[in-house]
Design a protein around this motif. Structure first.
Motif, PDB file in Angstrom:
ATOM      1  N   ALA A 136      -1.536   6.884  -8.301  1.00 11.33           N
ATOM      2  CA  ALA A 136      -1.919   7.066  -6.908  1.00 11.33           C
ATOM      3  C   ALA A 136      -1.499   8.755  -7.224  1.00 11.33           C
ATOM      4  CB  ALA A 136      -1.603   6.607  -5.798  1.00 11.33           C
TER       5      ALA A 136
ATOM      6  N   ILE B  59      -3.374  11.515  -8.441  1.00  9.30           N
ATOM      7  CA  ILE B  59      -4.463  11.803  -8.451  1.00  9.30           C
ATOM      8  C   ILE B  59      -4.530  12.612  -7.095  1.00  9.30           C
ATOM      9  CG2 ILE B  59      -7.285  11.067  -7.593  1.00  9.30           C
ATOM     10  CD1 ILE B  59      -5.778   8.768  -9.276  1.00  9.30           C
ATOM     11  N   ASN B  60      -3.954  14.463  -7.059  1.00 14.20           N
ATOM     12  CA  ASN B  60      -4.205  15.019  -6.090  1.00 14.20           C
ATOM     13  C   ASN B  60      -4.481  15.776  -5.830  1.00 14.20           C
ATOM     14  OD1 ASN B  60      -2.106  15.950  -7.974  1.00 14.20           O
ATOM     15  ND2 ASN B  60      -1.046  16.511  -7.102  1.00 14.20           N
TER      16      ASN B  60
ATOM     17  N   VAL C 244       0.125   4.705   9.889  1.00  6.88           N
ATOM     18  CA  VAL C 244       1.143   3.734  10.157  1.00  6.88           C
ATOM     19  C   VAL C 244       2.396   4.485  11.281  1.00  6.88           C
ATOM     20  CG1 VAL C 244       2.981   1.752   9.389  1.00  6.88           C
ATOM     21  CG2 VAL C 244       0.770   2.334   7.867  1.00  6.88           C
TER      22      VAL C 244
ATOM     23  N   MET D  44      -6.933  17.223  -4.130  1.00  2.63           N
ATOM     24  CA  MET D  44      -7.421  17.685  -2.769  1.00  2.63           C
ATOM     25  C   MET D  44      -6.277  18.298  -1.974  1.00  2.63           C
ATOM     26  SD  MET D  44     -10.558  17.249  -1.972  1.00  2.63           S
ATOM     27  CE  MET D  44     -11.007  17.248  -0.493  1.00  2.63           C
ATOM     28  N   ARG D  45      -4.538  18.541  -2.706  1.00  9.17           N
ATOM     29  CA  ARG D  45      -3.809  18.547  -1.973  1.00  9.17           C
ATOM     30  C   ARG D  45      -4.213  20.171  -1.942  1.00  9.17           C
ATOM     31  NH1 ARG D  45       1.005  21.566  -5.425  1.00  9.17           N
ATOM     32  NH2 ARG D  45       1.969  21.519  -4.040  1.00  9.17           N
ATOM     33  N   GLY D  46      -3.301  20.416  -0.501  1.00  9.28           N
ATOM     34  CA  GLY D  46      -3.478  21.522  -0.070  1.00  9.28           C
ATOM     35  C   GLY D  46      -2.920  23.338  -0.352  1.00  9.28           C
TER      36      GLY D  46
ATOM     37  N   ARG E 273      -0.264  24.433   5.478  1.00  8.94           N
ATOM     38  CA  ARG E 273      -1.285  23.702   4.782  1.00  8.94           C
ATOM     39  C   ARG E 273      -0.949  22.708   3.913  1.00  8.94           C
ATOM     40  NH1 ARG E 273      -0.059  27.898  -0.312  1.00  8.94           N
ATOM     41  NH2 ARG E 273      -1.742  26.392  -1.211  1.00  8.94           N
TER      42      ARG E 273
ATOM     43  N   VAL F  37       0.937  -1.691   0.160  1.00 13.25           N
ATOM     44  CA  VAL F  37       0.017   0.279  -0.244  1.00 13.25           C
ATOM     45  C   VAL F  37       0.595   0.948   0.119  1.00 13.25           C
ATOM     46  CG1 VAL F  37      -1.312   1.856   0.932  1.00 13.25           C
ATOM     47  CG2 VAL F  37      -2.131  -0.876   0.881  1.00 13.25           C
ATOM     48  N   LEU F  38       1.460   1.321   0.567  1.00 13.79           N
ATOM     49  CA  LEU F  38       3.001   2.200   1.163  1.00 13.79           C
ATOM     50  C   LEU F  38       4.209   2.841  -0.751  1.00 13.79           C
ATOM     51  CD1 LEU F  38       3.810   2.069   4.676  1.00 13.79           C
ATOM     52  CD2 LEU F  38       2.456   4.047   3.626  1.00 13.79           C
TER      53      LEU F  38
ATOM     54  N   VAL G 242      -1.480   7.670   4.308  1.00 15.50           N
ATOM     55  CA  VAL G 242      -1.450   6.164   5.445  1.00 15.50           C
ATOM     56  C   VAL G 242      -0.428   5.970   5.432  1.00 15.50           C
ATOM     57  CG1 VAL G 242      -1.173   3.804   4.332  1.00 15.50           C
ATOM     58  CG2 VAL G 242      -3.636   5.050   3.198  1.00 15.50           C
ATOM     59  N   PHE G 243       1.318   6.279   4.875  1.00 11.27           N
ATOM     60  CA  PHE G 243       2.249   6.608   6.108  1.00 11.27           C
ATOM     61  C   PHE G 243       2.027   6.893   7.533  1.00 11.27           C
ATOM     62  CE2 PHE G 243       6.363   8.044   5.991  1.00 11.27           C
ATOM     63  CZ  PHE G 243       7.314   6.865   6.806  1.00 11.27           C
TER      64      PHE G 243
ATOM     65  N   GLN H 231      -1.464  18.944   3.991  1.00 12.38           N
ATOM     66  CA  GLN H 231      -2.854  17.953   3.070  1.00 12.38           C
ATOM     67  C   GLN H 231      -1.819  18.295   1.670  1.00 12.38           C
ATOM     68  OE1 GLN H 231      -6.576  19.708   3.670  1.00 12.38           O
ATOM     69  NE2 GLN H 231      -7.008  18.078   1.701  1.00 12.38           N
ATOM     70  N   THR H 232      -0.965  17.025   1.445  1.00  9.83           N
ATOM     71  CA  THR H 232      -0.255  16.735  -0.145  1.00  9.83           C
ATOM     72  C   THR H 232      -1.244  15.954  -0.768  1.00  9.83           C
ATOM     73  OG1 THR H 232      -0.280  14.086   0.727  1.00  9.83           O
ATOM     74  CG2 THR H 232       1.536  15.943   1.135  1.00  9.83           C
ATOM     75  N   GLY H 233      -2.696  16.001  -0.296  1.00  9.72           N
ATOM     76  CA  GLY H 233      -3.623  15.914  -1.950  1.00  9.72           C
ATOM     77  C   GLY H 233      -3.228  13.487  -2.501  1.00  9.72           C
ATOM     78  N   ARG H 234      -1.823  12.580  -1.852  1.00 10.48           N
ATOM     79  CA  ARG H 234      -2.161  12.117  -2.037  1.00 10.48           C
ATOM     80  C   ARG H 234      -2.029  10.966  -0.819  1.00 10.48           C
ATOM     81  NH1 ARG H 234       4.001  13.090  -3.140  1.00 10.48           N
ATOM     82  NH2 ARG H 234       4.244  10.499  -2.794  1.00 10.48           N
ATOM     83  N   ILE H 235      -2.817   9.809  -0.998  1.00 10.85           N
ATOM     84  CA  ILE H 235      -3.529   8.907  -0.261  1.00 10.85           C
ATOM     85  C   ILE H 235      -2.571   8.001   0.393  1.00 10.85           C
ATOM     86  CG2 ILE H 235      -5.087   6.676   0.229  1.00 10.85           C
ATOM     87  CD1 ILE H 235      -5.412   7.474  -2.765  1.00 10.85           C
ATOM     88  N   GLN H 236      -0.744   8.203  -0.103  1.00  8.99           N
ATOM     89  CA  GLN H 236      -0.080   7.635   0.627  1.00  8.99           C
ATOM     90  C   GLN H 236       0.847   7.970   1.769  1.00  8.99           C
ATOM     91  OE1 GLN H 236       1.015   6.358  -3.549  1.00  8.99           O
ATOM     92  NE2 GLN H 236       0.763   4.154  -3.122  1.00  8.99           N
TER      93      GLN H 236
END
Lengths: 100, 640
Positions: free
Chosen positions: A92, A95-96, B627, A98-100, B612, A22-23, B623-624, B615-620
């Motif tokens: 992945a 797909i960003n 963890v 939502m980046r701030g 701000r 996943v990571l 998740v990291f 918040q990178t917008g990247r799921i990983q």
């Protein structure tokens, strides 16, 4: 003779592999597969303890987890397909929105 | 009681119908509705007057309880007595005349229906003011007439001068009304009631006679303070010195409005109020002295300014100011009957004069400068004759209306021992005669000074001229009917019971010879005024007036510029307030208030900018983080 420890170690290893997947991986489908791996590691854990404690509770939970996993797979794959249609990619990193 | 309610309902219903349906459905039929409403009031007023005068009918009843607050309860009550019935006659008569007159005068105005709606509101509010049986209803009516006056002065609000004038009137009235509030509160606190019947109770007044406060070593009696507060309200509403400056500016409104509100009815509300509170005012010696001073001062001020003006409506406005001064002076010396009598006759002839000026204005295409007129006698015979009658009436030549009431005020003032006030009053009577005839001669006699305007002048239609004739008749006869014989006329027997002159009781003991001399003197002064005016503006026009102006240049300038009151108020009040406001706006508001408010926005923005990036917008990444967090938690959980 397989003891509880063997099962737990196996479960740990699978869980770690899943988490690493996943990571590290960027392909959404691979990430998704890794996620399934983590769920199944948990299932092994539950089954081992169910056997060890001679209790059915763990096995019942496995059924729940599998049901959730199935539902999640359906929804998740649908999401990935939609994503691909919109963005022409399943990477992945790209797909960003939502980046701030 | 039923008639009183009907009196109120007439204009109320007319107002509702015109106000709600006027714009879309009624439009040019609005006067029919409004006139129907005011006619109901007029007829009821006549019936009430008839009942009061023949059968001694009186009502002091409650329609319903309006306000209950603690142990104070305020009824919505009606009071009918000789005083309110005579006020009803004044209000409804003039109102009806003005309504009919306005059909012709306001014809073709885009706000036709709006005008009649406002007129109905005004009539209603004036009737509430007059008919109420307690101070709170008086106050409500008082403020409502103020509102309708504001609306009607600013009727042509797209004209800047009109918009300014209505604001000025409103603000000046507010200054007076502040005093009125204070007086009202003192009444409530003192008498534990707002009803007239409780406040004017001889026993209650006797009880508080000695009460008072010591301020800066000066002893102020409670009753003085109370009446002074109320009188401040009267100063605002009745345009008394030093709050008189709004009335001449109010002439920016349509002329029928000037006639109805700013000459005949609303501005006399102050006089009515003082007369209504005569039980209090006659006990307040200090306030009475001030009332006399204010009245005499206003009469003098108005007359001197009136001498020099060129705008026809302003001449009339200053004459109104001056006549109101007379009335107030009369209330000050305790001659309440004379004051109300003058109010009554003044309403007739001043209403007439204003409507005449409207007729002239119509003929002259809204030009009001008397220097452009002249010789209108032939062109407008009806207006000419009625204006002449109005002038004779206001000048105080018997047997027309003004003579009876004005002479009575002067006689009462003299009899009360107020010699200076009497002297001023007599002088003002002469000046009044002079400037009224000045306007008459300049407008109607002589030769036309603006041929173009003169050629286009024409007599007004009958909807306007008819009212002039009617009011002229009243101006001739009401004085005689009510005032003869002098100081013992019908008006005295009628109003006597409610308006007993208290500390001017000795007035009646003036010898017959003195009274006759005073009467002849006042006629003489008036005649002299007219004669001088004739010399100035017919015989030796324009040489003599010009020479006089040159000789007395500084005085003329002083009077012509209205004693510089507007400039003075500008300097003392308006200018500093504007400067301070500007400072507060550009200094305090922008630099301090806005700074604080902006800071409240900027701090979170700066802080948000800082975090701000998390918040990178990247799921990983998420998740990291989870963890790592999990590992940390587990570690802590097992080690501790």
């Amino acid at each position: 003779m397989l003891t509880l420890a063997h099962y737990l170690v196996l479960s740990c290893i699978i869980f770690a592999i899943g988490m690493a997947g996943v990571l590290v991986r960027r392909n959404l489908i691979v990430m998704f597969m890794s996620l399934e791996l983590m769920l199944n590691a948990v299932n092994i854990n539950l089954a081992a303890f169910s056997n060890y404690l001679q209790s059915m509770t763990g096995q019942i939970y496995i059924v729940f987890v599998m049901a959730v996993a199935a539902a999640e797979a359906a929804v998740g794959l649908a999401l990935i397909i939609t994503m691909f249609r919109n963005k022409q990619t399943i990477n992945a990193d790209e797909i960003n929105t939502m980046r701030g | 009681m039923i008639f009183a309610v009907l009196t109120l309902l007439g204009p109320l219903v007319a107002f509702l119908i015109n106000g709600l349906l006027g714009r879309k459905y009624i439009k040019n039929l609005a006067p029919i509705v409004a006139i129907a409403g005011v006619s109901v009031s007029f007829l009821c007023a006549l019936v009430i007057f008839y009942l009061v005068s023949t059968q001694g009918f009186s009502v002091d009843g409650t329609l319903y309880t309006w306000v209950i607050a603690g142990d104070l309860s305020v009824p919505f009550g009606i009071l009918i007595d000789p005083l309110s019935s005579i006020m009803l006659i004044v209000v409804t008569t003039i109102s009806l005349m003005v309504h009919i007159y306005s059909i012709g005068y306001m014809h073709g105005d885009p706000g036709f229906w709006r005008f009649f709606t406002y007129l109905s509101v005004f009539t209603l509010s004036m009737l509430v003011l007059v008919l109420g049986n307690n101070f709170l209803m008086l106050f409500v009516g008082w403020e409502l007439v103020g509102l309708s006056s504001y609306l009607l002065i600013g009727f042509w609000f797209h004209k800047k001068s009109a918009a300014d004038a209505c604001k000025k009137a409103f603000v000046m009235n507010r200054v007076g009304d502040f005093g009125f509030y204070v007086g009202l509160l003192l009444v409530v606190v003192t008498f534990k009631s707002v009803n007239y019947s409780d406040a004017f109770n001889a026993e209650a007044i006797h009880h508080i006679k000695e009460a008072g406060f010591v301020v800066f070593g000066m002893k102020l009696s409670l009753i003085d303070l109370m009446t002074f507060g109320l009188f401040c309200g009267a100063m605002g509403k009745s345009a008394q010195f030093p709050l008189h400056t709004w009335l001449p500016d109010a002439m920016e409104g349509p002329t029928p409005v000037s006639a109805l509100i700013h000459a005949a009815t609303m501005v006399t509300a102050g006089v009515y109020m003082v007369a209504r509170c005569n039980a209090l005012f006659s006990e307040a010696m200090m306030t009475s002295s001030f009332v006399i001073f204010a009245g005499a001062m206003t009469a003098f001020l108005g007359a001197t300014i009136g001498l020099t003006q060129y705008d026809l409506k302003r001449i009339l406005a200053y004459s109104t100011v001056s006549q109101l001064g007379y009335m107030i002076m009369a209330t000050g010396v305790g001659a309440y009957v004379a004051a109300i009598f003058h109010l009554f006759t003044h309403a007739m002839f001043k209403g007439l004069l204003f409507l005449c000026s409207g007729s002239v204005m119509h003929a002259m295409h809204d030009d009001l400068d008397v220097r452009n007129m002249g010789g209108l006698k032939k062109k407008m015979p009806i207006t000419h004759w009625t204006y002449l009658i109005g002038c004779i009436a206001i000048a105080g030549i018997p047997p027309l209306a003004g003579f009876w009431s004005k002479d009575e005020i002067l006689a009462m003032t003299f009899a009360g021992g107020h010699n200076i006030a009497w002297l001023v009053g007599t002088g003002v009577a002469g000046m009044t005669a002079f400037y009224m005839f000045r306007s008459y001669f300049l407008v109607f006699q002589g030769t036309p000074r603006n041929q173009y305007l003169h050629d286009h002048a024409h007599e007004s239609p009958w909807t306007m001229a008819g009212q002039l004739v009617f009011l002229a008749f009243l101006s001739i006869f009401v004085g005689m009917i009510f005032g003869y014989p002098l100081e013992n006329g019908y008006i005295h027997t009628f109003l006597g019971p409610v308006l007993t002159p208290a500390h001017a009781g000795e007035a009646h003991h003036m010898s017959h010879a003195t009274a006759t001399i005073l009467m002849l003197l006042s006629i003489g002064v008036a005649a002299a005024g007219i004669f001088v005016s004739y010399l100035f503006y017919v015989k030796m026009y324009p040489a003599l007036p010009e020479k006089t102006v040159k000789t007395f240049k500084p005085i003329h300038k002083f009077f012509y510029n209205k004693w510089y009151f507007d400039e003075l108020y500008d300097f003392i009040f308006v200018h500093p307030i504007v400067t301070i406001s500007n400072m507060l706006w550009r200094g305090f508001d922008v630099n301090v208030i806005d700074f604080i408010v902006n800071a409240f926005g900027k701090v979170p923005m700066w802080f948000g900018g800082l975090v701000r990036h998390v918040q990178t917008g990247r799921i990983q990444t998420y998740v990291f983080t989870m963890v790592i967090g999990l590992i940390v938690l587990v570690t802590i959980f097992y080690t501790v």
